[in-house]
Each structure stands twice: as C-alpha cells, then as structure tokens.
Enzyme design. Structure first.
Site, PDB file in Angstrom:
ATOM      1  CE  LYS A  81      11.863 -75.663  31.251  1.00 55.32           C
ATOM      2  NZ  LYS A  81      11.684 -76.353  32.067  1.00 55.32           N
ATOM      3  CB  THR A  84      17.669 -79.007  33.982  1.00 55.48           C
ATOM      4  OG1 THR A  84      17.626 -78.414  32.880  1.00 55.48           O
ATOM      5  CG2 THR A  84      18.470 -78.681  34.625  1.00 55.48           C
ATOM      6  CB  THR A  85      13.638 -81.312  36.643  1.00 61.00           C
ATOM      7  OG1 THR A  85      13.736 -80.366  36.722  1.00 61.00           O
ATOM      8  CG2 THR A  85      13.049 -81.890  38.589  1.00 61.00           C
ATOM      9  CD1 TRP A  86      15.499 -88.151  36.131  1.00 60.11           C
ATOM     10  CD2 TRP A  86      15.663 -88.283  33.773  1.00 60.11           C
ATOM     11  NE1 TRP A  86      15.429 -89.951  36.244  1.00 60.11           N
ATOM     12  CE2 TRP A  86      15.325 -90.159  34.889  1.00 60.11           C
ATOM     13  CE3 TRP A  86      15.035 -88.500  32.460  1.00 60.11           C
ATOM     14  CZ2 TRP A  86      15.098 -91.127  33.634  1.00 60.11           C
ATOM     15  CZ3 TRP A  86      15.084 -89.192  31.693  1.00 60.11           C
ATOM     16  CH2 TRP A  86      15.446 -90.534  32.270  1.00 60.11           C
ATOM     17  CG  HIS A 152      19.890 -73.184  32.300  1.00 58.62           C
ATOM     18  ND1 HIS A 152      20.276 -74.611  31.840  1.00 58.62           N
ATOM     19  CD2 HIS A 152      18.917 -73.029  32.658  1.00 58.62           C
ATOM     20  CE1 HIS A 152      18.533 -75.039  32.287  1.00 58.62           C
ATOM     21  NE2 HIS A 152      17.997 -73.868  32.915  1.00 58.62           N
ATOM     22  NE  ARG A 174      13.766 -83.542  26.498  1.00 57.44           N
ATOM     23  CZ  ARG A 174      12.254 -83.500  26.895  1.00 57.44           C
ATOM     24  NH1 ARG A 174      12.267 -82.666  27.059  1.00 57.44           N
ATOM     25  NH2 ARG A 174      11.503 -84.356  27.188  1.00 57.44           N
ATOM     26  CB  SER A 182      10.269 -79.626  27.376  1.00 54.12           C
ATOM     27  OG  SER A 182      10.139 -79.114  28.303  1.00 54.12           O
ATOM     28  NE  ARG A 308       5.372 -80.591  28.328  1.00 52.85           N
ATOM     29  CZ  ARG A 308       5.345 -81.208  27.312  1.00 52.85           C
ATOM     30  NH1 ARG A 308       4.411 -81.285  26.483  1.00 52.85           N
ATOM     31  NH2 ARG A 308       6.166 -82.021  26.306  1.00 52.85           N
ATOM     32  CE  LYS A 309       1.990 -85.010  26.850  1.00 56.12           C
ATOM     33  NZ  LYS A 309       1.571 -85.089  24.977  1.00 56.12           N
TER      34      LYS A 309
HETATM   35  P1  PAP Z   1      15.093 -76.757  33.426  1.00 57.61           P
HETATM   36  O1  PAP Z   1      15.849 -77.094  32.307  1.00 57.61           O
HETATM   37  O2  PAP Z   1      14.954 -75.676  33.093  1.00 57.61           O
HETATM   38  O3  PAP Z   1      15.674 -76.547  34.377  1.00 57.61           O
HETATM   39  P2  PAP Z   1      13.700 -79.342  32.829  1.00 57.61           P
HETATM   40  O4  PAP Z   1      14.185 -80.049  33.626  1.00 57.61           O
HETATM   41  O5  PAP Z   1      14.905 -79.666  31.698  1.00 57.61           O
HETATM   42  O6  PAP Z   1      14.277 -77.802  33.374  1.00 57.61           O
HETATM   43  O7  PAP Z   1      12.497 -79.267  32.429  1.00 57.61           O
HETATM   44  C1  PAP Z   1      11.505 -80.018  32.732  1.00 57.61           C
HETATM   45  C2  PAP Z   1      11.248 -81.367  31.341  1.00 57.61           C
HETATM   46  O8  PAP Z   1      12.039 -82.402  31.961  1.00 57.61           O
HETATM   47  C3  PAP Z   1       9.844 -81.688  30.794  1.00 57.61           C
HETATM   48  O9  PAP Z   1      10.158 -82.662  29.847  1.00 57.61           O
HETATM   49  P3  PAP Z   1       8.351 -82.360  28.821  1.00 57.61           P
HETATM   50  O10 PAP Z   1       8.068 -81.045  29.039  1.00 57.61           O
HETATM   51  O11 PAP Z   1       8.911 -82.551  27.541  1.00 57.61           O
HETATM   52  O12 PAP Z   1       7.765 -82.723  29.606  1.00 57.61           O
HETATM   53  C4  PAP Z   1       9.455 -82.150  31.894  1.00 57.61           C
HETATM   54  O13 PAP Z   1       9.064 -83.496  32.257  1.00 57.61           O
HETATM   55  C5  PAP Z   1      11.342 -83.301  31.698  1.00 57.61           C
HETATM   56  N1  PAP Z   1      11.661 -83.727  32.912  1.00 57.61           N
HETATM   57  C6  PAP Z   1      11.488 -84.208  34.750  1.00 57.61           C
HETATM   58  N2  PAP Z   1      11.998 -84.622  35.871  1.00 57.61           N
HETATM   59  C7  PAP Z   1      11.334 -85.569  34.697  1.00 57.61           C
HETATM   60  C8  PAP Z   1      12.143 -87.019  35.262  1.00 57.61           C
HETATM   61  N3  PAP Z   1      12.436 -87.661  36.488  1.00 57.61           N
HETATM   62  N4  PAP Z   1      12.378 -88.185  34.166  1.00 57.61           N
HETATM   63  C9  PAP Z   1      12.181 -87.480  33.289  1.00 57.61           C
HETATM   64  N5  PAP Z   1      11.900 -86.446  32.507  1.00 57.61           N
HETATM   65  C10 PAP Z   1      11.965 -85.400  34.011  1.00 57.61           C
END
Ligand code: PAP
Length: 343
Positions: A81, A84-86, A152, A174, A182, A308-309
């Site tokens: 959280k 990672t995805t970004w 991880h 983060r 998250s 999510r956000k």
């Molecule tokens: P993981 O570590 O479980 O694989 P991860 O991608 O870190 O997943 O978790 C999702 C978080 O990254 C979410 O945060 P939030 O709950 O505070 O919103 C998600 O919104 C955020 N995230 C995913 N993609 C993006 C992006 N392109 N830009 C910014 N934040 C992102």
C-alpha cells in the site's frame, strides 16, 4: 558438487521436488509464531523478524531458496500500500519505452494491470513452482533482460544472489498514516470477498501499531531498506510516494537513470516522453481503463481495489487525534536518529 550428486540433481523430477519443498515449507510454517491475519490468510507467521500471511510463506521461502538474480534485474520493493501499482507502471513504461512508446495504441499497460506486468516474486512466480497447477507462468530463467520484478520481502530476507549480483532495487516508501488507511480499506475488500465481516478501524489500527500487518512491522521494513540505501548507494534507491506526487517528472527521471535507462534531453524535451509516461501511468488514466475496472487479481479480488484515491493525506479523514498521536509517536521512536525525514 560430487558427480553422482550432480547427476541425481539433473534427473530430479521437478514435480517431486516441488512436492518435497512444499512439505518442508509446511513444517517450517507450522513451527513459526502466529497471529491472527487481516484478510483471506488464515494467520500471519513471524519469520526473520517480520509478519507474513501464511499463504505467502511458501513463495517467500522458495524465492530465498531458488531465485537466481541477474545483475540486470530491476526489483521494485515496497511495503504493501505504498504505491506499488504506480511505481510498477512507471518503471515498466520507462524501461520498455523503446519497444512500447507511451502513446502506442497497444501499449501493454492499456490491457494489463501493472501488478501482472511486473509480477511479485513471492506471490505470482515462485508460488506456482510449489503449488502444482496454481497457474501457468513463464519460466523466469528464459525471460529476456532486464527482468522487472516486484517484492514485499524486507531487504534483510532477500535472496543472497540478489544482493551479490548487484541487481538494482527501487524501494518506494509512503507515510505510515496513509499506508494504514489504504491497508485497512484494501483488507476489508479482501474480507468481503471471502465473506468475512469488516475489521473495525480501531482493531486494524491497533494491530498495525503493534507491527502485526502484512510484511510488518511497517517501520522496520522501511528502516532495513533505508539503511541498505545508505550502505549501497549504487544498488538501492529509496524514494517516497509523497515526492512522487509532488514532483513526478523529477522522480521518474531519477529512477530511470538509476536503473540504467536515463532519458536523453531529446526524449525529454523534444519527444515529451517523460510527460507522456506520467500521463499513461496516472491514477486517472489507469483507473479508468477497462482492465483495471473489471479485471481480477490472482487473489480473485478486482483490480479496482488497487485504485482507491491515490492521494496524499487521506488519513486526515479517518484517524482520530488519539490515533494520530499514537502513530506519530511510534514513528518518532522508531526513526529517531536514523536521518529519515517525513512529509
Ligand atoms: P500493493 O502494495 O498492495 O501491491 P499498492 O499499489 O501500493 O498495492 O496499493 C494501492 C495504493 O496505491 C492505493 O492507495 P490509496 O488506498 O491511498 O488510494 C492506490 O490508490 C494507490 N495508487 C495506485 N495507482 C496509483 C497511481 N497511478 N497514482 C497514485 N496512486 C496510485
């Protein structure tokens, strides 16, 4: 290795080997200290100083036993959280920009989730080797260089070959309050998917603060990578989600340079590649793609749960003043004297 032993190894049936490793791993798991899990796992196991969901343990052990790193490997390491995805999307797009320009109509990021394009070693790849029929996945030995993987696993538990080979490791950190919020939302989505009632914010927060969260304690995870980034400047790059939000172009250029794919001035200024990659990987763009709205992760959860956000500071909407005080105090105690600065 003696000749006879080498021969026996060459002849070993991979299925039998998988089965015997799996039995060995099950025995190891049963011997580890346990705590209640947050989501679909049965429980967390305490292994080498960190809490792992039991269902991920075999994958972690298999990575430690079998992963053979290449110096050209690029590893994206995070606590869950932390964005990672970004960072996976950004690095995939930057490293592969020759083959897939960011405006290419058939760019893989338009039809696949970044989590699949940059697979987790312990979750998608090695798990398949020890749980027969789990999935059909590429043999990672045959993947062309540079290979991009996610993990991880804390720095102190990474396979030795990763450290020795000089693979580049990009660690994204983060702030713990946003990570907690998250994580709490994400785990409740996972719980709903397996018909478990939601965890209250207070219950989840207490566990997070005690360090009992996926790959936690969160603070220890950050610290082992922070120290590694100071000791191994060429190998470990430590970046923050908040910095990435504030100056995405600057951070992307730094990361691309670090992993050996620097942007030329022509690429940046004349072709606008940095901006194009940022647009392709933006929260708004990725979250609006069909694959990320309706596609499913290997756990069965929809990819939409990973979007999510995507904001800094959402914790202010969820944490009480007591919670803020408690988590800030832990952060101060854990990080004091280590030179780590937060937003
Ligand atoms: P993981 O570590 O479980 O694989 P991860 O991608 O870190 O997943 O978790 C999702 C978080 O990254 C979410 O945060 P939030 O709950 O505070 O919103 C998600 O919104 C955020 N995230 C995913 N993609 C993006 C992006 N392109 N830009 C910014 N934040 C992102």
């Amino acid at each position: 290795m003696a000749e006879a032993e080498a021969e026996a190894e060459a002849e070993a049936d991979p299925k039998e080997e998988n089965e015997s490793s799996y039995q060995r791993y099950k025995i190891l798991i049963s011997s580890l200290p346990k705590e209640e899990g947050w989501a679909s796992e049965n429980y967390f196991c305490h292994y080498q100083g960190f809490w792992y969901p039991d269902i991920l343990c075999p994958g972690v052990f298999a990575v430690q036993d079998h992963f053979k790193a290449r110096s050209s490997d690029i590893i994206i390491a995070t606590t869950p959280k932390s964005g990672t995805t970004w960072i996976k999307a950004l690095l995939f797009a930057a490293v592969n920009r020759g083959m897939y320009p960011p405006t290419y109509n058939h760019h893989p990021l338009l039809s696949e989730n970044p989590q699949l394009l940059v697979p987790f070693l312990e979750l998608r790849l090695y798990k398949s080797k020890i749980i027969p029929d789990f999935d059909i996945l590429p043999d990672i030995e045959t993947l062309p260089s540079p290979r991009l993987f996610g993990t991880h696993i804390p720095f102190t538990s990474l396979p030795q070959s990763m450290i020795d080979s000089g693979s580049r490791i990009v660690y994204l950190y983060r702030n713990p309050k946003d990570v907690f919020v998250s994580m709490w939302h994400f785990n409740n989505k996972m719980r709903a998917a397996v018909s478990k009632p939601p965890l209250s914010a207070m219950e989840a927060f207490d566990r997070f603060c005690k360090g009992v969260s996926q790959f936690g304690p969160f603070w220890d995870h950050v610290l082992v990578y922070w120290r590694a980034s100071l000791e191994r400047l060429q190998q470990v790059l430590f970046i923050k989600y908040e910095e990435l939000q504030a100056d995405p172009g600057g951070v992307l250029k730094r990361v691309a340079h670090f992993v050996g794919f620097p942007f030329t001035s022509e690429e940046e200024k004349e072709q606008g590649l940095v901006d194009k990659i940022l647009r392709l990987c933006s929260f708004e763009n990725l979250s609006s793609l069909e694959v990320n709205k309706t596609g499913k992760h290997s756990s069965g959860l929809g990819y939409e749960a990973f979007f999510r956000k995507g904001k800094v500071g959402d914790w202010a909407n969820y944490l009480t003043s007591e919670m803020i005080e408690r988590i800030d105090q832990i952060t101060e105690e854990k990080f004091h004297g280590h030179g780590l600065k937060f937003c």
